[in-house]
Design a protein around this motif. Structure first.
Motif, PDB file in Angstrom:
ATOM      1  N   GLY A  37       1.736  18.950  35.202  1.00 37.66           N
ATOM      2  CA  GLY A  37       0.922  18.356  34.326  1.00 37.66           C
ATOM      3  C   GLY A  37       0.157  16.932  34.310  1.00 37.66           C
ATOM      4  N   TRP A  41      -4.185  22.257  39.261  1.00 37.45           N
ATOM      5  CA  TRP A  41      -4.244  23.047  39.890  1.00 37.45           C
ATOM      6  C   TRP A  41      -5.427  23.910  40.705  1.00 37.45           C
ATOM      7  CZ3 TRP A  41       1.144  24.075  40.514  1.00 37.45           C
ATOM      8  CH2 TRP A  41       1.683  23.666  40.065  1.00 37.45           C
ATOM      9  N   GLY A  84      -1.849  24.104  27.407  1.00 39.95           N
ATOM     10  CA  GLY A  84      -0.899  23.152  28.502  1.00 39.95           C
ATOM     11  C   GLY A  84      -1.535  22.976  29.711  1.00 39.95           C
ATOM     12  N   ALA A  85      -2.592  21.816  28.881  1.00 36.22           N
ATOM     13  CA  ALA A  85      -4.173  21.164  29.406  1.00 36.22           C
ATOM     14  C   ALA A  85      -4.203  20.664  30.164  1.00 36.22           C
ATOM     15  CB  ALA A  85      -4.821  20.111  27.882  1.00 36.22           C
ATOM     16  N   GLY A  86      -2.798  19.521  30.322  1.00 31.40           N
ATOM     17  CA  GLY A  86      -2.354  18.855  31.444  1.00 31.40           C
ATOM     18  C   GLY A  86      -3.352  17.664  32.003  1.00 31.40           C
ATOM     19  N   ASP A 105      -1.270  19.548  24.627  1.00 35.17           N
ATOM     20  CA  ASP A 105       0.132  19.980  26.131  1.00 35.17           C
ATOM     21  C   ASP A 105       1.401  20.081  25.317  1.00 35.17           C
ATOM     22  OD1 ASP A 105      -0.331  19.523  28.965  1.00 35.17           O
ATOM     23  OD2 ASP A 105       1.698  19.409  28.740  1.00 35.17           O
ATOM     24  N   SER A 106       2.209  19.850  25.797  1.00 34.91           N
ATOM     25  CA  SER A 106       3.502  20.084  24.843  1.00 34.91           C
ATOM     26  C   SER A 106       4.079  18.897  23.867  1.00 34.91           C
ATOM     27  CB  SER A 106       4.649  20.505  26.132  1.00 34.91           C
ATOM     28  OG  SER A 106       6.313  20.450  25.294  1.00 34.91           O
ATOM     29  N   LEU A 109       6.257  16.377  25.721  1.00 35.39           N
ATOM     30  CA  LEU A 109       5.919  15.306  26.888  1.00 35.39           C
ATOM     31  C   LEU A 109       4.297  14.958  26.814  1.00 35.39           C
ATOM     32  CD1 LEU A 109       5.328  18.576  28.883  1.00 35.39           C
ATOM     33  CD2 LEU A 109       7.263  17.601  29.134  1.00 35.39           C
ATOM     34  N   LEU A 133       0.964  20.580  21.104  1.00 34.92           N
ATOM     35  CA  LEU A 133       0.814  22.169  20.621  1.00 34.92           C
ATOM     36  C   LEU A 133       2.082  22.484  22.420  1.00 34.92           C
ATOM     37  CD1 LEU A 133      -1.683  24.574  19.691  1.00 34.92           C
ATOM     38  CD2 LEU A 133      -0.031  23.585  18.460  1.00 34.92           C
ATOM     39  N   TRP A 135       4.409  25.667  23.176  1.00 29.99           N
ATOM     40  CA  TRP A 135       3.829  27.165  23.705  1.00 29.99           C
ATOM     41  C   TRP A 135       5.255  27.814  22.472  1.00 29.99           C
ATOM     42  CZ3 TRP A 135       3.668  26.985  29.124  1.00 29.99           C
ATOM     43  CH2 TRP A 135       2.652  26.537  29.802  1.00 29.99           C
ATOM     44  N   SER A 154      -5.152  27.021  31.799  1.00 32.25           N
ATOM     45  CA  SER A 154      -5.084  27.474  33.080  1.00 32.25           C
ATOM     46  C   SER A 154      -3.811  27.392  34.041  1.00 32.25           C
ATOM     47  CB  SER A 154      -6.477  26.708  34.084  1.00 32.25           C
ATOM     48  OG  SER A 154      -6.208  24.724  34.204  1.00 32.25           O
ATOM     49  N   TYR A 158       3.109  30.177  34.311  1.00 37.85           N
ATOM     50  CA  TYR A 158       3.648  29.644  35.855  1.00 37.85           C
ATOM     51  C   TYR A 158       5.408  29.841  36.182  1.00 37.85           C
ATOM     52  CZ  TYR A 158       4.793  25.375  33.867  1.00 37.85           C
ATOM     53  OH  TYR A 158       4.611  24.225  33.293  1.00 37.85           O
TER      54      TYR A 158
HETATM   55  C1  LIG Z   1       0.575  24.339  35.758  1.00 36.71           C
HETATM   56  S1  LIG Z   1       0.045  23.419  34.446  1.00 36.71           S
HETATM   57  C2  LIG Z   1      -1.491  23.529  34.837  1.00 36.71           C
HETATM   58  C3  LIG Z   1      -2.011  22.162  34.486  1.00 36.71           C
HETATM   59  C4  LIG Z   1      -2.961  22.754  34.027  1.00 36.71           C
HETATM   60  N1  LIG Z   1      -3.930  23.318  32.789  1.00 36.71           N
HETATM   61  C5  LIG Z   1      -4.272  22.349  35.512  1.00 36.71           C
HETATM   62  O1  LIG Z   1      -4.670  24.009  35.405  1.00 36.71           O
HETATM   63  O2  LIG Z   1      -4.369  22.066  35.907  1.00 36.71           O
HETATM   64  C6  LIG Z   1       1.021  24.031  33.019  1.00 36.71           C
HETATM   65  C7  LIG Z   1       1.109  23.129  32.249  1.00 36.71           C
HETATM   66  O3  LIG Z   1       1.456  23.678  31.128  1.00 36.71           O
HETATM   67  C8  LIG Z   1       2.398  21.740  30.363  1.00 36.71           C
HETATM   68  N2  LIG Z   1       2.917  22.513  29.454  1.00 36.71           N
HETATM   69  C9  LIG Z   1       4.066  23.121  30.734  1.00 36.71           C
HETATM   70  N3  LIG Z   1       5.897  23.489  29.162  1.00 36.71           N
HETATM   71  C10 LIG Z   1       5.080  23.438  27.920  1.00 36.71           C
HETATM   72  C11 LIG Z   1       5.050  24.073  26.599  1.00 36.71           C
HETATM   73  N4  LIG Z   1       6.286  24.581  26.242  1.00 36.71           N
HETATM   74  N5  LIG Z   1       4.445  23.981  25.830  1.00 36.71           N
HETATM   75  C12 LIG Z   1       3.099  23.275  26.030  1.00 36.71           C
HETATM   76  N6  LIG Z   1       3.059  22.856  27.616  1.00 36.71           N
HETATM   77  C13 LIG Z   1       3.428  23.171  28.679  1.00 36.71           C
HETATM   78  C14 LIG Z   1       2.378  21.341  30.724  1.00 36.71           C
HETATM   79  O4  LIG Z   1       3.183  19.954  30.719  1.00 36.71           O
HETATM   80  C15 LIG Z   1       1.542  21.159  32.378  1.00 36.71           C
HETATM   81  O5  LIG Z   1       0.173  20.244  31.676  1.00 36.71           O
END
Ligand SMILES: C[S@@+](CC[C@H](N)C(=O)[O-])C[C@H]1O[C@@H](n2cnc3c(N)ncnc32)[C@H](O)[C@@H]1O
Length: 242
Positions: A37, A41, A84-86, A105-106, A109, A133, A135, A154, A158
């Motif tokens: 995050g 990406w 999962g905004a990162g 995001d989580s 985290l 939030l 998931w 986005s 993964y």
């Molecule tokens: C591959 S990154 C993508 C980040 C961003 N959306 C981008 O495309 O640049 C996945 C994102 O999902 C968040 N994430 C991972 N597990 C999660 C969960 N259980 N609940 C919510 N967000 C989560 C991570 O912290 C990270 O920001």
């Protein structure tokens, strides 16, 4: 609590119309850290291009508000929730294009939630709420969301073990907001991974949006080389009417 010392690098992305008549530049601070995050990406650039290309739909939509004595038309901007905004590139682009945006995001985290806030600050968006939030969890934050029109995700598909949790959250939101859509970009990492069975299980359906329909079939987008030769797909997921 003091913020741990972080090394930040600002990246700029410029979205333009074909003729260059309109453009938007956003600045996204990335953290030099390998966690998912902490940086933008490839999927985020593709989803942001879709948001940019459809921006006229985001600014205003007409809704009918029915009160006991009268029916009146009000203009409301679309409400977009990013999961999962990162570092939040597509949520920031949506907010700059006029949508009411909530970034998430989580909840576990906090450093990622701080990245969301930092990206808002870098783009003069002090009023965008940032919430935890996670998931698959029905939390007070999920229960108290305002009406949502669009969910942005986005590269949220993964880790295969998280696919169902992402769709549980999406399914919960579209049950409360039956017109809501998940706009999601997915990077193909294995031909064996699929969400088809999970979509059925959670009463969802999906259409593929070809990248060429929004000028995203390019290795360079928004002044960034991130899309490169990655295979990225854009999908719209909605409630399945059974
Ligand atoms: C591959 S990154 C993508 C980040 C961003 N959306 C981008 O495309 O640049 C996945 C994102 O999902 C968040 N994430 C991972 N597990 C999660 C969960 N259980 N609940 C919510 N967000 C989560 C991570 O912290 C990270 O920001």
């Amino acid at each position: 609590m003091d913020e741990p010392s972080l090394t930040l690098v600002e990246k700029s992305f410029t979205f333009e119309d074909c003729g260059g008549s309109q453009s938007l530049t956003v600045s996204i601070p990335e953290v030099l850290d390998p966690h998912y995050g902490m940086y933008v990406w490839p999927c985020a650039v593709v989803l942001s291009q879709y948001v940019w290309k459809t921006r006229s739909e985001l600014q205003h939509k007409t809704v009918l508000e029915i009160a006991p004595q009268h029916i009146r038309r009000v203009m409301k901007s679309v409400c977009e929730l990013q999961l999962g905004a990162g570092v939040s590139l597509s949520g920031v682009v949506a907010a700059k294009c006029g949508a009411r945006v909530i970034l998430s995001d989580s909840a576990e985290l906090p450093l990622c939630l701080r990245n969301c806030r930092r990206s808002c600050d870098a783009n003069h968006l002090p009023d965008v709420p940032v919430i935890g939030l996670t998931w698959g969890q029905v939390s007070p934050e999920l229960l108290s969301l305002p009406p949502v029109d669009v969910i942005l995700g986005s590269d949220v598909f993964y880790e295969p073990e998280d696919f169902e949790d992402v769709l549980v959250t999406v399914s919960f939101i579209v049950r409360k907001n039956p017109h809501a859509q998940l706009w999601t970009t997915y990077q193909e990492r294995s031909a064996d991974w699929s969400i088809d069975a999970l979509l059925l299980k959670w009463d969802l359906k999906c259409i593929n949006v070809p990248l060429e329909t929004f000028d995203a079939n390019k290795t360079h987008l928004a002044g960034s080389t991130l899309p490169g030769n990655h295979t990225v797909q854009m999908m719209i997921i909605t409630k399945r009417v059974v």
